[in-house]
Design a protein around this motif. Structure first.
Motif, PDB file in Angstrom:
ATOM      1  N   ARG A 291      10.995 -10.636   3.363  1.00  9.74           N
ATOM      2  CA  ARG A 291      10.565  -9.495   2.464  1.00  9.74           C
ATOM      3  C   ARG A 291      11.340  -9.501   1.089  1.00  9.74           C
ATOM      4  O   ARG A 291      10.562  -9.242   0.193  1.00  9.74           O
ATOM      5  CB  ARG A 291      10.568  -8.176   3.061  1.00  9.74           C
ATOM      6  CG  ARG A 291      10.099  -6.980   2.295  1.00  9.74           C
ATOM      7  CD  ARG A 291      10.659  -5.618   3.006  1.00  9.74           C
ATOM      8  NE  ARG A 291      11.976  -5.476   2.977  1.00  9.74           N
ATOM      9  CZ  ARG A 291      12.553  -4.559   3.536  1.00  9.74           C
ATOM     10  NH1 ARG A 291      11.972  -3.581   4.379  1.00  9.74           N
ATOM     11  NH2 ARG A 291      13.831  -4.624   3.699  1.00  9.74           N
TER      12      ARG A 291
ATOM     13  N   GLU B 253       2.554  -7.993  -3.684  1.00 16.07           N
ATOM     14  CA  GLU B 253       3.347  -6.797  -2.956  1.00 16.07           C
ATOM     15  C   GLU B 253       3.516  -7.491  -1.561  1.00 16.07           C
ATOM     16  O   GLU B 253       2.655  -8.654  -1.010  1.00 16.07           O
ATOM     17  CB  GLU B 253       1.912  -5.917  -2.602  1.00 16.07           C
ATOM     18  CG  GLU B 253       2.573  -4.592  -2.078  1.00 16.07           C
ATOM     19  CD  GLU B 253       1.289  -3.620  -1.802  1.00 16.07           C
ATOM     20  OE1 GLU B 253       0.538  -3.577  -2.786  1.00 16.07           O
ATOM     21  OE2 GLU B 253       1.411  -3.002  -1.013  1.00 16.07           O
TER      22      GLU B 253
ATOM     23  N   GLN C   8       4.780  -6.417   2.333  1.00 21.21           N
ATOM     24  CA  GLN C   8       4.780  -5.236   3.544  1.00 21.21           C
ATOM     25  C   GLN C   8       5.249  -5.766   4.831  1.00 21.21           C
ATOM     26  O   GLN C   8       4.953  -6.722   5.365  1.00 21.21           O
ATOM     27  CB  GLN C   8       3.311  -4.443   3.572  1.00 21.21           C
ATOM     28  CG  GLN C   8       3.491  -3.311   4.612  1.00 21.21           C
ATOM     29  CD  GLN C   8       4.332  -2.266   4.168  1.00 21.21           C
ATOM     30  OE1 GLN C   8       4.272  -1.864   2.766  1.00 21.21           O
ATOM     31  NE2 GLN C   8       5.216  -1.670   4.719  1.00 21.21           N
TER      32      GLN C   8
ATOM     33  N   ILE D 117      -4.742   0.894  -1.343  1.00 21.52           N
ATOM     34  CA  ILE D 117      -3.551   0.735  -1.700  1.00 21.52           C
ATOM     35  C   ILE D 117      -3.375  -0.185  -3.035  1.00 21.52           C
ATOM     36  O   ILE D 117      -2.830   0.376  -4.100  1.00 21.52           O
ATOM     37  CB  ILE D 117      -2.258   0.325  -0.806  1.00 21.52           C
ATOM     38  CG1 ILE D 117      -1.938   1.453   0.075  1.00 21.52           C
ATOM     39  CG2 ILE D 117      -1.023  -0.336  -1.542  1.00 21.52           C
ATOM     40  CD1 ILE D 117      -0.993   0.936   1.383  1.00 21.52           C
TER      41      ILE D 117
ATOM     42  N   PRO E  77      -1.767   6.334   3.633  1.00 20.11           N
ATOM     43  CA  PRO E  77      -1.140   5.126   3.928  1.00 20.11           C
ATOM     44  C   PRO E  77       0.135   4.914   2.911  1.00 20.11           C
ATOM     45  O   PRO E  77       1.110   4.310   3.358  1.00 20.11           O
ATOM     46  CB  PRO E  77      -2.042   4.033   3.644  1.00 20.11           C
ATOM     47  CG  PRO E  77      -3.092   4.618   3.069  1.00 20.11           C
ATOM     48  CD  PRO E  77      -3.125   6.280   3.188  1.00 20.11           C
ATOM     49  N   LEU E  78      -0.009   5.406   1.689  1.00 17.52           N
ATOM     50  CA  LEU E  78       1.224   5.063   0.727  1.00 17.52           C
ATOM     51  C   LEU E  78       2.427   5.665   1.240  1.00 17.52           C
ATOM     52  O   LEU E  78       3.672   5.154   1.253  1.00 17.52           O
ATOM     53  CB  LEU E  78       0.982   5.482  -0.365  1.00 17.52           C
ATOM     54  CG  LEU E  78       0.209   4.731  -1.570  1.00 17.52           C
ATOM     55  CD1 LEU E  78       0.260   5.489  -2.878  1.00 17.52           C
ATOM     56  CD2 LEU E  78       1.012   3.407  -1.740  1.00 17.52           C
TER      57      LEU E  78
ATOM     58  N   ARG F 274       3.864   4.004   4.227  1.00 12.41           N
ATOM     59  CA  ARG F 274       4.608   2.767   3.967  1.00 12.41           C
ATOM     60  C   ARG F 274       5.920   3.197   3.551  1.00 12.41           C
ATOM     61  O   ARG F 274       6.871   2.827   3.792  1.00 12.41           O
ATOM     62  CB  ARG F 274       3.974   2.002   2.881  1.00 12.41           C
ATOM     63  CG  ARG F 274       2.749   1.076   3.705  1.00 12.41           C
ATOM     64  CD  ARG F 274       2.003   0.337   2.678  1.00 12.41           C
ATOM     65  NE  ARG F 274       0.932  -0.238   3.266  1.00 12.41           N
ATOM     66  CZ  ARG F 274       0.319  -1.424   2.892  1.00 12.41           C
ATOM     67  NH1 ARG F 274       0.642  -1.963   1.576  1.00 12.41           N
ATOM     68  NH2 ARG F 274      -0.562  -2.059   3.523  1.00 12.41           N
TER      69      ARG F 274
ATOM     70  N   TYR G  64       4.173  -0.886  12.897  1.00 13.62           N
ATOM     71  CA  TYR G  64       5.310  -0.894  12.350  1.00 13.62           C
ATOM     72  C   TYR G  64       6.607  -1.187  13.169  1.00 13.62           C
ATOM     73  O   TYR G  64       7.704  -1.438  12.773  1.00 13.62           O
ATOM     74  CB  TYR G  64       5.524   0.204  11.442  1.00 13.62           C
ATOM     75  CG  TYR G  64       4.873   0.576   9.930  1.00 13.62           C
ATOM     76  CD1 TYR G  64       5.183  -0.296   8.808  1.00 13.62           C
ATOM     77  CD2 TYR G  64       3.522   1.043  10.192  1.00 13.62           C
ATOM     78  CE1 TYR G  64       4.303  -0.086   7.815  1.00 13.62           C
ATOM     79  CE2 TYR G  64       2.924   1.326   8.952  1.00 13.62           C
ATOM     80  CZ  TYR G  64       3.231   0.707   8.000  1.00 13.62           C
ATOM     81  OH  TYR G  64       2.513   0.833   6.634  1.00 13.62           O
TER      82      TYR G  64
END
Lengths: 306, 317
Positions: free
Chosen positions: A240, A251, A253, A297, B172-173, B176, B204
């Motif tokens: 990452r 990006e 994640q 996002i 969601p931001l 995260r 996650y």
């Protein structure tokens, strides 16, 4: 009624210094399920309250079944079912009594056939003599929905109907909603869950009192002009950090055992890059379809950098 | 790190009965130090009862568990000192300020003097709440509240932290950002045990344990669990009449389950039914009922599909 059941048009509303609605526009078409998707504070609940005539707009237009909701009479109000986030069931009344109470509130004559139908639809029949506060959370939600349906509304406004409900009950709730759609009801709902928004016919992405985009989930995913690669690798944290510094990567994640990598160029598969990550063993790479979360996002990111 | 090897949470045959009801039925699991483990299940599956035993709040009826090297039945108070617990709903005092919540949690864990000040400074820096120290917690946005609840649970430097649906209802931001913080903690060696029925959170985790009916029914990485449905066909049926399609598909033996989805229906084929056979059976059933469908494309199952399928299978004895 023309092509809209309800609509907000360039609606603005401020609470003190907070601009809750900032030029929001959307319309619900007959027989569709439209989802307002956005974070806390995006204006979802305020939009519903403006449509119900519970708060006056500073400017712009609100229409409910062709009329100004602030002026609409009781006849129009009975055409609408509203499930608020903090719904009101009477805990010391039974399931049956709650339905009867709401039927009387809306002056439904002979509510018994409707009640039987709703008990069957929600599968609450076996629990009809239980007090509402003895029901599980999921059953309470279903009872609250049944109470908003007892007067046979044509439009349903549901404010976060499945927040805090487990996946088994959530799926039951969606089965219920699709049955209502099949009967011709129009549904406007709000949700903070992206996976849930995917179930709506159309979705309005909301942020800061405005609609960023409004379309079918598939069309919204189609606006994602990047490539999304799923990379299973170890150690994922190292990968990452390395990929996060790459200019070709928009990006990265981290999800537990894997990464989602958004490439700037949709033609770029990053193969060469992934093969040469120092100290990282890559075990699988594949393209994955962007979810509404990815779309959301990216949109917010583009807004911020615009 | 205390004794107990690299496993921070170990349960073997952990069982809890309430009268005739077996709430937790022989659960065995092992969570490594620095791992983010997701404990996933519907309401009533036994998640909270398991957590209460692991936190030393409830004695097991049978079996045993060690958390941070300590036996939960023999030394429950020692367990409580070594763990942190965060729930979005219950762990903060809404009418107190940010600073006051930190002081209160510090005092509850017996932190004082320079140690408290050092941990407080860490908490403020980690949660990035420095410019909101006097704000009332109830006036904070959800994302800030979560970060505050997390650092409050970590003030006393526990080896294991239990998170109960930490990000339900936020965007969601913020989710995260929250999990970036959780990941940094895990990288520093804190073990994270997360309970949720919210599948966006489960994604996650390094590993997930699925619970249903008090038993651990599946365990693995999110990637591995998704392959549990490999070979199973999920069709995305596009139709303007989802209600009628659901009715039509309910009678098709090739379809294990049909649910409303977007502008159509998701139909999960029964085990052993291939894509072509499933598509043909769906088309025939829809035609029989006069339901027009524009397409039936094969789509990838989500973690939720996997979860529901396993729960359903387990519900059938």
């Amino acid at each position: 009624m023309t092509g809209e059941v309800l609509a907000l048009e360039d609606a603005r509303l401020a609470f003190g210094s907070l601009q809750a609605l900032d030029g929001i526009s959307f319309a619900l078409r007959p027989g569709e399920m439209l989802g307002l998707l956005g974070p806390d504070g995006a204006g979802k609940t305020t939009a519903l309250r403006a449509l119900l005539g519970l708060v006056p707009l500073d400017s712009g237009r609100a229409a409910l079944l062709g009329e100004d909701p602030r002026a609409a009479g009781a006849a129009h109000r009975t055409a609408v079912g509203y499930l608020s986030q903090r719904f009101t069931l009477y805990g010391d009344l039974t399931v049956d009594e709650n339905l009867a109470f709401f039927a009387r509130l809306f002056r439904v004559r002979d509510f018994r056939p409707a009640r039987e139908r709703l008990l069957e639809l929600t599968r609450l029949g076996p629990f009809r003599r239980l007090r509402a506060d003895r029901l599980s959370g999921g059953m309470q939600k279903k009872l609250a929905l049944a109470c908003t349906l007892v007067h046979a509304p044509r439009v349903l406004l549901l404010d976060e109907p499945t927040t805090g409900v487990d996946p088994v009950t959530r799926r039951e709730f969606w089965l219920l909603l699709s049955g209502l759609l099949a009967q011709g009801l129009s549904v406007l709902l709000t949700t903070p869950y992206l996976d849930e928004a995917e179930r709506c016919g159309r979705v309005a992405l909301m942020r800061a009192g405005r609609v960023l985009a409004c379309d079918s989930p598939a069309a919204l995913r189609g606006t994602f002009r990047h490539r999304l690669r799923e990379v299973v690798c170890a150690p994922a944290r190292v990968a990452r950090d390395l990929l996060g510094r790459e200019p070709r990567v928009a990006e990265v994640q981290l999800f537990g055992d894997r990464l989602h990598v958004v490439t700037r160029d949709p033609a770029d598969g990053l193969e060469d890059l992934l093969a040469r990550l120092p100290g990282v063993a890559v075990s699988a790479v594949r393209d994955v379809a962007p979810t509404l979360e990815d779309v959301f996002i990216r949109r917010i990111g583009e807004e911020a950098s615009a | 790190m205390s004794a107990g090897g690299s496993a921070a949470v170990v349960a073997s045959g952990l069982t809890r009965r309430f009268g005739a009801l077996v709430a937790v039925d022989r659960v065995s699991l092992s969570v490594a130090r620095g791992e983010i483990y997701g404990f996933l299940g519907p309401n009533g599956a036994g998640k909270s009862t398991t957590i209460r035993m692991l936190c030393g709040l409830l004695a097991p009826s049978a079996g045993s568990a060690r958390v941070a090297g300590v036996d939960v039945a023999r030394a429950p108070d020692e367990v409580k000192r070594r763990i942190g617990y965060m729930s979005q709903r219950f762990s903060l005092y809404g009418d107190l300020g940010v600073e006051e919540n930190l002081e209160l949690h510090g005092a509850l864990h017996g932190l004082a003097g320079p140690r408290f000040r050092a941990r407080r400074d860490w908490a403020v820096a980690t949660s990035r709440l420095g410019d909101r120290l006097s704000a009332r917690v109830d006036d904070l946005a959800g994302g800030f509240r979560q970060r505050l609840a997390l650092v409050c649970a970590l003030l006393h430097e526990p080896e294991v932290v239990f998170l109960d649906e930490p990000t339900s209802g936020v965007d969601p931001l913020m989710r995260r950002a929250f999990f970036a913080l959780v990941d940094a903690l895990a990288a520093a060696g804190v073990t994270v045990f997360l309970t949720t029925h919210f599948l966006d959170e489960a994604e996650y985790c390094h590993r997930i344990g699925l619970v249903a009916g008090g038993r651990l029914v599946a365990e693995g990485t999110p990637t591995a669990l998704k392959t549990r449905l490999e070979g199973r066909v999920l069709l995305d049926v596009r139709t303007d009449a989802p209600g009628a399609a659901l009715v039509a598909l309910a009678r098709v033996p090739e379809v294990a389950e049909a649910t409303a989805f977007g502008a159509g229906v998701h139909a999960l084929a029964a085990a052993g039914v291939g894509a072509e056979a499933a598509r043909a059976a769906v088309a025939a059933a829809l035609a029989r009922d006069g339901v027009a469908a524009s397409a039936a494309e094969q789509v990838e199952p989500s973690l939720e599909d996997v979860f529901l399928e396993i729960v359903r299978r387990e519900a059938r004895p």
